[in-house]
Scaffold this motif. Structure first.
Motif, PDB file in Angstrom:
ATOM      1  N   ARG A   1       0.645  -9.624   1.738  1.00 25.99           N
ATOM      2  CA  ARG A   1      -0.339  -9.413   0.664  1.00 25.99           C
ATOM      3  C   ARG A   1      -1.568 -10.304   0.827  1.00 25.99           C
ATOM      4  O   ARG A   1      -2.129 -10.815  -0.144  1.00 25.99           O
ATOM      5  CB  ARG A   1       0.299  -9.614  -0.714  1.00 25.99           C
ATOM      6  N   GLN A   2      -1.977 -10.497   2.067  1.00 19.60           N
ATOM      7  CA  GLN A   2      -3.208 -11.213   2.362  1.00 19.60           C
ATOM      8  C   GLN A   2      -4.241 -10.231   2.896  1.00 19.60           C
ATOM      9  O   GLN A   2      -3.923  -9.099   3.270  1.00 19.60           O
ATOM     10  CB  GLN A   2      -2.945 -12.316   3.392  1.00 19.60           C
TER      11      GLN A   2
ATOM     12  N   ARG B   1      -0.693   2.102  -0.136  1.00 23.82           N
ATOM     13  CA  ARG B   1       0.399   1.880  -1.076  1.00 23.82           C
ATOM     14  C   ARG B   1       0.606   3.121  -1.944  1.00 23.82           C
ATOM     15  O   ARG B   1      -0.341   3.884  -2.185  1.00 23.82           O
ATOM     16  CB  ARG B   1       0.113   0.657  -1.955  1.00 23.82           C
TER      17      ARG B   1
ATOM     18  N   LEU C   1       4.195  -0.768  -0.279  1.00 24.51           N
ATOM     19  CA  LEU C   1       3.497  -0.568   0.986  1.00 24.51           C
ATOM     20  C   LEU C   1       4.149   0.588   1.746  1.00 24.51           C
ATOM     21  O   LEU C   1       5.354   0.558   2.030  1.00 24.51           O
ATOM     22  CB  LEU C   1       3.547  -1.846   1.825  1.00 24.51           C
TER      23      LEU C   1
END
Length: 408
Positions: A142-143, A170, A176
């Motif tokens: 989640r970067q 997503r 994801l």
């Protein structure tokens, strides 16, 4: 004694009493109240149903409008993907290619059937895949994954320089499900950067040669010449024959040294004789204009600029570029300039700035020179203002004008 005949239950009250049907009923009786309220209840129910239908109908219309808007958005997105020159592909969570747009086919020379369902890794070398996998891992954490430059494999075995952007795909629940990957061809951009760096390096070398030549002329030669004069004055005095001969020999050596220094200065001031591509010369002109403008113009090339532009035409294109950049520096007050050179059926030079606009020029000699240079080869010259501010200069001539084409 006579009796009134009664048929069935007519005229009989609930208490068994005989009632005359012609006698008006009491308005307050239960039967009258029930029969009057029944139509009112049905009317209220019908109104409620009608309101519910109207609300449902409005909801269906709003839902249909949203659905049509979503379909239109999907159609626009599909058109963008289909018409883009960039390679756009969807990769699932397992690293398998799911979609393959026409831009990817043009860039890498691979058809959809060759790629869809196969691992994305086969499109790139191990080093390039390591960079891609690093971006994927950042997204899994989640970067934000920054774009990176890489080299992807073409179907013919060659490689192409690309700028790669990877972003998350997503589902509605935020899970994801894959990775949207965009690869943009940056071959021309890297070539332009390399030529610009070479042009700047050449200019640094030239400036350094000029500095050395000045130092040799202004300092070294003068000191050597001064030392020779001192020795001549010593030799002119009453000095024994031996020392005088040695002093004279030293003076001769100093004279030879001065001659060699002058030759060296001459060679340093001579421009290096080497074949220079038109791209490099254009970049050299824009680099030279940085001092006047206060910033570096952006430069773009389109088409076979070096291979198709004749030498004589190139000379006039460079002169037109110098004149246009000079006009921007003197009059525009701009903070950005875009230079574009395009070689196709015509050779186009375009200089766009974000300055104060063309206005009403008080002197037109520069613009006249640009127009005459274009008309000499049967071309055109236009100066127009831009709605967002600034000026656009377009200098266009037939690409076949002039003599033989230049070599890079």
């Amino acid at each position: 004694m006579s009796h009134v005949p009664v048929t069935g239950d007519e005229g009989r009250s609930d208490m068994g009493e005989v009632v005359d049907p012609s006698t008006p009923a009491d308005p307050g009786s239960p039967s009258v109240i029930g029969s009057a309220s029944e139509p009112d209840g049905r009317t209220l129910l019908i109104d409620e149903l009608r309101q519910e239908l109207e609300d449902t109908n409005r909801g269906l219309i709003a839902l249909h409008t949203e659905l049509e808007a979503a379909r239109a958005g999907e159609a626009r997105l599909a058109a963008i993907v289909a018409s883009s020159d960039d390679a756009m592909l969807a990769v699932d969570a397992d690293g398998l290619v799911q979609t393959w747009n026409p831009g990817a086919r043009r860039l890498l020379g691979r058809g959809e059937l060759e790629v869809v369902g196969r691992p994305v890794q086969h499109l790139m070398s191990q080093g390039a895949f390591d960079a891609y996998r690093s971006a994927v891992e950042q997204i899994r954490a989640r970067q934000h994954a920054e774009p990176h430059q890489s080299r992807w494999r073409r179907a013919d075995g060659g490689e192409v320089d690309v700028a790669v952007t990877v972003s998350a795909m997503r589902d509605a629940g935020g899970e994801l499900i894959g990775f949207c990957t965009v690869a943009r061809d940056i071959t021309q951009q890297l070539a332009a950067q390399a030529e610009l760096a070479a042009a700047r390096a050449d200019r640094v070398v030239t400036d350094e040669r000029e500095r050395i030549a000045r130092d040799l002329h202004d300092m070294v030669i003068q000191r050597v010449f001064g030392a020779g004069l001192v020795l001549q004055s010593i030799a002119a005095r009453d000095v024994q024959a031996g020392p005088a001969a040695r002093i004279t020999a030293v003076i001769d050596e100093l004279d030879s040294t001065i001659k060699e220094l002058r030759n060296t200065i001459f060679e340093l001031n001579r421009p290096t004789q080497k074949a220079v591509s038109l791209r490099a010369q254009v970049l050299g002109e824009t680099t030279a204009a940085e001092g006047r403008l206060g910033f570096a113009p952006a430069v773009e090339f389109h088409g076979p600029v070096d291979a198709t532009v004749p030498d004589e035409t190139a000379v006039h294109l460079l002169a037109a570029l110098r004149e246009a950049l000079s006009n921007v520096g003197r009059h525009a007050g701009a903070s950005a300039v875009q230079v574009t050179v395009r070689a196709a059926e015509d050779l186009l030079l375009e200089v766009v700035d974000n300055g104060r606009g063309i206005g009403t020029p008080t002197r037109s000699s520069g613009l006249t020179n640009l127009r005459r240079r274009a008309e000499r080869f049967g071309g055109t010259f236009e100066v127009t203002g831009r709605a967002e501010g600034g000026t656009r200069v377009s200098w266009r001539i037939p690409v076949t004008a002039g003599g033989p084409s230049r070599t890079s």
